[in-house]
Every structure is written in C-alpha cells, then in structure tokens.
Design an enzyme around this catalytic site. Structure first.
Site, PDB file in Angstrom:
ATOM      1  N   ARG A  36       9.410  47.117  18.875  1.00  0.00           N
ATOM      2  CA  ARG A  36       8.945  48.165  17.970  1.00  0.00           C
ATOM      3  C   ARG A  36       7.862  48.965  18.641  1.00  0.00           C
ATOM      4  O   ARG A  36       6.845  48.401  19.039  1.00  0.00           O
ATOM      5  CB  ARG A  36       8.338  47.523  16.711  1.00  0.00           C
ATOM      6  N   THR A  90       5.130  54.609  16.565  1.00  0.00           N
ATOM      7  CA  THR A  90       6.155  55.235  15.712  1.00  0.00           C
ATOM      8  C   THR A  90       6.876  54.213  14.836  1.00  0.00           C
ATOM      9  O   THR A  90       7.565  54.583  13.885  1.00  0.00           O
ATOM     10  CB  THR A  90       7.218  55.929  16.583  1.00  0.00           C
ATOM     11  N   ASP A 119       3.438  37.395  11.900  1.00  0.00           N
ATOM     12  CA  ASP A 119       4.363  37.794  12.961  1.00  0.00           C
ATOM     13  C   ASP A 119       5.279  36.602  13.285  1.00  0.00           C
ATOM     14  O   ASP A 119       4.823  35.587  13.831  1.00  0.00           O
ATOM     15  CB  ASP A 119       3.579  38.229  14.204  1.00  0.00           C
ATOM     16  N   ASP A 143       5.350  35.489  17.036  1.00  0.00           N
ATOM     17  CA  ASP A 143       4.119  34.802  17.460  1.00  0.00           C
ATOM     18  C   ASP A 143       4.046  33.398  16.861  1.00  0.00           C
ATOM     19  O   ASP A 143       3.632  32.443  17.530  1.00  0.00           O
ATOM     20  CB  ASP A 143       2.889  35.614  17.030  1.00  0.00           C
TER      21      ASP A 143
HETATM   22  N1  URA Z   1       7.903  41.406  12.061  1.00  0.00           N
HETATM   23  C1  URA Z   1       7.247  40.251  11.824  1.00  0.00           C
HETATM   24  O1  URA Z   1       7.268  39.341  12.618  1.00  0.00           O
HETATM   25  N2  URA Z   1       6.552  40.149  10.668  1.00  0.00           N
HETATM   26  C2  URA Z   1       6.510  41.126   9.741  1.00  0.00           C
HETATM   27  O2  URA Z   1       5.869  40.968   8.699  1.00  0.00           O
HETATM   28  C3  URA Z   1       7.211  42.321  10.028  1.00  0.00           C
HETATM   29  C4  URA Z   1       7.899  42.442  11.196  1.00  0.00           C
END
Ligand code: URA
Length: 210
Positions: free
Chosen positions: A105, A109, A201, A204
């Site tokens: 991502r 943007t 995330d 992570d």
């Molecule tokens: N990607 C993630 O890992 N967590 C989110 O909340 C949104 C996108």
C-alpha cells in the site's frame, strides 16, 4: 449489508477472533490462532463446491462415493499477511494449488502497487480463493481480483478475518461477482486506512516485525 458478504458467526471463529484482537496476544499465539481460524474459514468458503461421484471399493462393497468435482482449487495469497491464512487453509486443502500476489500500500495514496505475481498457468480451469486477513480500503483486493481476472478463473471468492464497510463497498463496486467471507465486519477505517476497532497491522502481528 450487501448479499455477497458472508459473515462467519461460528462460536469458534468468533472466540478465536477476539483472542487475536487483544493487544497483549503474543506473536506465537496470533500465528497459531490465525492458522486455526483459517481452517474454519476454509470450511465455510468451500461449503458450496460441487460434488460428483467416483466408483470406489470399500473393504466390503463397491459404491459410488462423492468427491469434489473439477480441478483442485487455487488459494491465492496477497503477500505478506495472506500467507498466514494460506498456511491454515492448506491443512484442510492439502492438494490445493497456490498462487501469490505481492502488493504494497502506498502510504500516501493508500493505492495498491504490484511487485510480484505468480499463479498456476491453468487458472482458467480452476476456482480461486483469494486470501488476505484485512479487507480495509479494498484497494489491494480490487487490484488482486482485477489481475486474476485476466487469467479468467472459473470463480473468485475472497476470504478475510476482518472487513471494513468501506472495503466491502469498494470491492463490490468493482467486482460485484466476488463473494466475501469474513469473521466480522468492523466499524470503519481510521485516517491511515486501518480497521477500527480491528486488530492492528496483521502482517506485523503475524511476523513480529513491530
Ligand atoms: N491492514 C492491516 O494489517 N490492518 C488494518 O487494520 C488494515 C490494513
């Protein structure tokens, strides 16, 4: 909610999801839970796969027995967090074929940028299960589905843990034929494109990178 969204309310799925959401859950537990919950998701996502019969012999008698019709399903993982779901699903679909799509991502943007694509060559003869734990903005899912459709698979289903209403709407607007399977639909996205309340995330937490 749109009719193409299937929320998997099974108590085991909901319980495990709550454990995954907790911020104190360790990387080790998060990984194990993602594997377990993904097996349960795969069970629901494959519920309507067509069956045909095969002539077999049991130790006592011949019979016509049901088997899944057609070529093996393809699980396509959106890197990198999709690999957590892929690992779990392969436990109950051990002969599935596997594809990978690398998308990141753009932090400014929030658009998806492709850096890797490898899927089985005969995708046009197979059903695809596209996996990514989080359907957030929907941009990665749209990019992945658009790319996969160039290979004309028989069908595409999208499986995730959590979906935001914004992501569902974006995916539906671009690809209304794609059914979404999720353990929950959360409230909304924050300004950084993260799902609230969410689980943080997913990559992570799965790989312990932060
Ligand atoms: N990607 C993630 O890992 N967590 C989110 O909340 C949104 C996108």
């Amino acid at each position: 909610m749109t009719p193409t969204v299937h929320v998997i309310g099974h108590p085991l799925v909901q319980h495990k999801l709550t454990l995954m959401r907790k911020k104190q859950t360790s990387t080790k537990s998060f990984r194990a839970l993602l594997e377990e919950i993904s097996m349960l998701l795969a069970y629901e996502v494959t519920r309507d796969l067509p069956l045909c019969t095969e002539d077999i012999e049991t130790p006592l008698a011949p019979m016509k027995a049901p088997v899944i019709a057609g070529k093996k399903i393809v699980i396509v993982s959106i890197l990198r967090a999709g690999n957590g779901i892929l690992d779990g699903m392969l436990h109950i679909l051990p002969s599935a074929r596997v594809g990978h799509i690398g998308l990141y991502r753009d932090p400014k943007t929030l658009q998806a940028v492709e850096y890797y694509y490898k899927v089985p060559e005969d995708l046009h003869e197979r059903d695809v299960m596209l996996v990514d734990p989080m359907l957030a903005t929907g941009n990665s899912a749209v990019a992945a589905v658009t790319r996969l459709k160039k290979s004309k698979p028989k069908s595409i289903r999208f499986a995730c843990l959590l979906a935001a209403p914004e992501g569902i709407e974006t995916l539906r607007a671009h690809h209304p034929d794609v059914h979404v399977f999720t353990a929950a639909v959360d409230e909304r996205l924050n300004d950084h494109g993260y799902i609230l309340p969410g689980l943080g995330d997913a990559g992570d937490r799965l790989f312990g990178t932060r």
